[in-house]
Design an enzyme around this catalytic site. Sequence first.
Site, PDB file in Angstrom:
ATOM      1  N   PRO A  29       0.803  -1.257   0.000  1.00  0.00           N
ATOM      2  CA  PRO A  29       0.000   0.000   0.000  1.00  0.00           C
ATOM      3  C   PRO A  29       0.821   1.285   0.000  1.00  0.00           C
ATOM      4  CG  PRO A  29       0.130  -0.906   2.217  1.00  0.00           C
ATOM      5  CD  PRO A  29       0.901  -1.845   1.341  1.00  0.00           C
ATOM      6  N   CYS A  52       9.465 -10.328   3.629  1.00  0.00           N
ATOM      7  CA  CYS A  52       9.170 -10.535   5.060  1.00  0.00           C
ATOM      8  C   CYS A  52       9.048 -12.035   5.315  1.00  0.00           C
ATOM      9  CB  CYS A  52       7.915  -9.787   5.489  1.00  0.00           C
ATOM     10  SG  CYS A  52       6.468 -10.176   4.518  1.00  0.00           S
TER      11      CYS A  52
HETATM   12  C1  LIG Z   1       5.003  -7.213   0.339  1.00  0.00           C
HETATM   13  S1  LIG Z   1       3.862  -6.430  -0.573  1.00  0.00           S
HETATM   14  C2  LIG Z   1       4.576  -4.897  -0.884  1.00  0.00           C
HETATM   15  C3  LIG Z   1       4.471  -3.955   0.264  1.00  0.00           C
HETATM   16  C4  LIG Z   1       4.967  -2.569  -0.070  1.00  0.00           C
HETATM   17  N1  LIG Z   1       6.316  -2.605  -0.559  1.00  0.00           N
HETATM   18  C5  LIG Z   1       4.869  -1.647   1.083  1.00  0.00           C
HETATM   19  O1  LIG Z   1       5.860  -1.424   1.742  1.00  0.00           O
HETATM   20  O2  LIG Z   1       3.789  -1.128   1.352  1.00  0.00           O
HETATM   21  C6  LIG Z   1       3.989  -7.262  -2.105  1.00  0.00           C
HETATM   22  C7  LIG Z   1       3.167  -6.647  -3.167  1.00  0.00           C
HETATM   23  O3  LIG Z   1       3.488  -7.302  -4.381  1.00  0.00           O
HETATM   24  C8  LIG Z   1       2.370  -7.212  -5.202  1.00  0.00           C
HETATM   25  N2  LIG Z   1       2.543  -8.153  -6.331  1.00  0.00           N
HETATM   26  C9  LIG Z   1       2.322  -9.465  -6.383  1.00  0.00           C
HETATM   27  N3  LIG Z   1       2.615  -9.929  -7.568  1.00  0.00           N
HETATM   28  C10 LIG Z   1       3.043  -8.914  -8.310  1.00  0.00           C
HETATM   29  C11 LIG Z   1       3.481  -8.779  -9.620  1.00  0.00           C
HETATM   30  N4  LIG Z   1       3.541  -9.816 -10.459  1.00  0.00           N
HETATM   31  N5  LIG Z   1       3.830  -7.571 -10.046  1.00  0.00           N
HETATM   32  C12 LIG Z   1       3.772  -6.523  -9.243  1.00  0.00           C
HETATM   33  N6  LIG Z   1       3.368  -6.582  -7.989  1.00  0.00           N
HETATM   34  C13 LIG Z   1       3.002  -7.771  -7.512  1.00  0.00           C
HETATM   35  C14 LIG Z   1       1.244  -7.531  -4.257  1.00  0.00           C
HETATM   36  O4  LIG Z   1       0.027  -7.050  -4.757  1.00  0.00           O
HETATM   37  C15 LIG Z   1       1.683  -6.822  -3.009  1.00  0.00           C
HETATM   38  O5  LIG Z   1       1.061  -5.601  -2.900  1.00  0.00           O
END
Ligand SMILES: C[S@@+](CC[C@H](N)C(=O)[O-])C[C@H]1O[C@@H](n2cnc3c(N)ncnc32)[C@H](O)[C@@H]1O
Length: 647
Positions: free
Chosen positions: A432, A554
Amino acid sequence: MGRKATFKEGTLKKKGPGRKSKKQKDPVFPKFLKETEEGVKKLSRRQKLRLQKGLKKKVESIAKRKITQDKNEQNQIIKGQSIKVKSQNIKPTKTSKKLIAKKQSHGFSDDNKTWLKPKSIKKSEISDDEDSTQMSADEDSTQMSDEEHSTQMSDDEDSTQMSDHEISSVNNSEDVENEESMINSEEDNSDEEVAKIRSLNDMSDDSDEDDEFVEKNDTVSDEDLLPIEKKNKLLKKKLAIEKKLADEELESNIESQEKFQFPDADSNEVLSLQDIQHRIREVISVLADFSKLRDLKHSRLDYMELLKQDLCTYYSYNDFLMERLMQLFPLFELLEFLEASEVQRPLTIRTNSLKTRRRDLAQALINRGVNLDPVGKWSKEGLVIYSAQVPMGATPEYLAGHYMIQGASSLLPVMALAPQENERILDLSSAPGGKASHIAALMKNTGVLFANDINKDRIRAVVGNFHRLGVTNSVITCMDGRKYPSTLKDFDRVLLDAPCSGTGVVTKDTSVKTSKDEQDVQRCYNLQRQLLLAAIDCVNAKSSTGGYIVYSTCSILPEENEWVIDYALKKRNVKLVSTGLDFGVEGFVNYRHHRFHRTMNLTKRFYPHKHNMDGFFVAKLKKWSNVIPQNHENKDDIEENANSDVE
Ligand SMILES: C[S@@+](CC[C@H](N)C(=O)[O-])C[C@H]1O[C@@H](n2cnc3c(N)ncnc32)[C@H](O)[C@@H]1O
């Protein structure tokens, strides 16, 4: 008038005898009013007998008191030795308190008045009555009677107390009873002798000296000993035997405790959580000294399997994840990790330096009753919240965008990325937007920040947060990160905070403990590898200020961390560089039978049990060539050469 005694002989001048004085002789004083030459009144035979009797009783009572005191002291020593811990919790009973008070008190005081008063009144009443009766009957023996009576009374009282006390002591030491009774009969016979001897000595002091003497001179023959001393000697012998037995029992207990009994395979016994916890510790101690403590019928694998099942039950993990964790940590550390993962991490916030300073924010929050502290020396923006009277997601400061609620570990990847002003930076999976807004703040809203995420719903949160936090240098995109290089590239820096299994944040999402399996990890691993390659491909190796990629998860599983980095090192012209984070533990170079790139120690791992933050992994890569290698066979050599060029 009346007769004149010669009180002032020589002081009055005689004028010659008068008529009356001539007739009358000098008055004769009664014998009992006169003092003898020695100043001590001579006693009649009867009085002497009474005195002897009184002294004898006094000696007996002192002897009895001494024996009981010895018994009590020795009983206390036994208790103290065998059940030391219990003795700390034992509270004196009313009776024992009374006895102790009686022992300690040497007269009437405010402390003992409550228990002493009624008896002393009674005693004085009786003695007063008797005294008055006796006074009339036998004036000569008044003084003696008083002494004798009070002695008798106190002796009676003592003997009553003693007999109560003795009953309890004797009950505690039945074995000695017979021997004691023998001595008692002997004692009775020699009572007179004892009385004689004692009456010759100072009765109050010598008993202690005797004890010491007996202790120091065990060689003295039993015949030479007084009955009390014989008793004391016997008790000491008994105590020594009891102590020996207790020691032997303790040793055998310890030995039997050391031998952990492996449960039967067909046992359907249902154990409580407490029993399981106990068994976990026992199995771990067996595994720690396996050759000595093992049951020969069972292999190490059997023990490990039993431990795994117990850990799964106790901490509510599935088999798969528990096995992975058991591979990851030494057993003692595993317990620490599991325990720490049961506890919520402290709430932390990041000051949004685009809108305020940490000091001002802290002051504003303190004014609202928030109890906080800087998160640590390693961060200039983090604050840890101990307690708050208002919800931290609804304060005016939050709504005004002065801070972002973020776990402490979330600050680390951005710190490792070290964004610079006026750079072109990409956050490939940003929703987010916590880390992305942090990047924007460090860029001071200069340059361009691309914030991407594949998830449309989550990307709305990025938009909302950027508005609230005042991020104005951003382009928000919503696409599959794997396709990003084909759309946009030439970034100075890229952050890939990759989607992962979340095994480092089980406290936040406890479903991770039971929902993850091999396939999930494999899926993550595949996606992570592809996303990392895409992230690398988005970076311009020739960037004047950057050329860096930070990869973070994480998760604490090596499959999602070191393996992914190792893969990227083989597939792209990148090398690992220091994260710049001065804490955290080094990533694995060797993990089980796997051998990762030797520079893998430059990556950092963070653990709840070690760093009081969510489990996290951070790696920083430097892209040293935009060329995508086709042949990877001699890659290590190529990289060695390239290392000298970069940084
Ligand atoms: C760990 S979270 C990121 C949290 C963010 N960095 C933060 O600090 O708020 C991982 C994110 O990767 C996204 N995600 C998953 N597959 C993805 C893809 N193929 N391309 C881009 N984003 C992706 C998910 O929707 C998720 O929001």
